[in-house]
Enzyme design. Structure first.
Site, PDB file in Angstrom:
ATOM      1  CG  HIS A   1      41.053  40.032  51.389  1.00 42.08           C
ATOM      2  ND1 HIS A   1      40.180  40.754  50.610  1.00 42.08           N
ATOM      3  CD2 HIS A   1      41.038  40.612  52.614  1.00 42.08           C
ATOM      4  CE1 HIS A   1      39.662  41.738  51.338  1.00 42.08           C
ATOM      5  NE2 HIS A   1      40.173  41.673  52.556  1.00 42.08           N
TER       6      HIS A   1
ATOM      7  CG  HIS B   1      41.904  46.370  51.357  1.00 35.74           C
ATOM      8  ND1 HIS B   1      42.089  46.966  52.581  1.00 35.74           N
ATOM      9  CD2 HIS B   1      41.366  45.154  51.617  1.00 35.74           C
ATOM     10  CE1 HIS B   1      41.681  46.142  53.548  1.00 35.74           C
ATOM     11  NE2 HIS B   1      41.242  45.040  52.975  1.00 35.74           N
TER      12      HIS B   1
ATOM     13  CE1 TYR C   1      44.880  34.347  28.804  1.00 32.86           C
ATOM     14  CE2 TYR C   1      44.029  35.469  26.866  1.00 32.86           C
ATOM     15  CZ  TYR C   1      44.875  34.530  27.444  1.00 32.86           C
ATOM     16  OH  TYR C   1      45.693  33.772  26.647  1.00 32.86           O
TER      17      TYR C   1
END
Length: 219
Positions: free
Chosen positions: A93, A95, A120
């Site tokens: 995860h 930002h 891709y």
């Protein structure tokens, strides 16, 4: 791979993501599932560029801290993805700027936030879902993730950032990078009426490479 090697791999790939500006400051988190059903996850308020393998948070199968520093506040997010997607063995995860920007645009389809722009992207990410905004660490995000029924390996958290799972940590990192670059492409081409892959070309990719796509199409 041994737990020692996994700890080192999290640090190595975390530093790579940080040094290339894909997640600033102490943002972002990484987890890897272990053979005993527990998992390793990066600690709270830790920069991915300066992780210590010995201080990684080790959680038991019940999600409780066994050893190491206190874990990221995003444990509910990681837990929900592992519970709803059997193939997930690692989660990243971030930002990252372009993916966050994409999550804030009004026109994106929550069931397929990006059109079929490149082969891709489809091969690494499939399609990407948008989850509505929840404050970081909000346990209610788990229900939103579970509501996707494990169909998506890549998800955008609105106004927050991307979450990608993979069958290895390296695969999850590579897919995350592909998602970020495709978000950048979308922003560069927005309003220019670009040519996307046709339904026939998408089907060919799915047939040849075994790409599993939820039965949704970009509007």
């Amino acid at each position: 791979m041994s737990e020692t090697r996994i700890r080192e791999e999290i640090c190595r790939l975390g530093r790579s993501l940080f040094e290339r500006g894909l997640t600033p400051g102490s943002s972002g988190n990484i987890s890897v599932k272990l053979d005993d059903g527990g998992w390793l996850v990066t600690p709270t308020n830790a920069s991915l560029g300066f992780l210590d393998p010995a201080r990684m948070s080790r959680l038991g199968p019940d999600g409780r801290l066994v050893s190491g520093d206190a874990p990221t506040k995003e444990v509910p997010l990681h837990t929900a993805l592992y519970q709803s997607r059997d193939a997930a063995r690692a989660i990243v995860h971030l930002h990252s700027t372009h993916s966050v920007a994409l999550s804030m645009l009004p026109e994106i389809n929550p069931r397929a936030v990006l059109p079929p722009m490149t082969p891709y992207y489809l091969m690494k990410c499939g399609q990407t879902a948008l989850v509505p905004y929840y404050r970081p660490g909000d346990p209610d995000v788990a229900d939103a993730i579970k509501g996707l029924a494990g169909k998506y390996s890549s998800v955008l958290l609105a106004n927050h950032g991307p979450v990608v799972s993979g069958d290895t940590l390296e695969a999850a990192v590579f897919a995350m990078e592909e998602l970020e670059e495709t978000a950048k492409l979308y922003l560069l081409l927005r309003g220019l009426n670009p040519r996307y892959l046709s339904p026939e070309q998408v089907k060919d990719l799915a047939d040849v490479f075994g790409v599993a796509l939820p039965e949704h199409h970009h509007d």
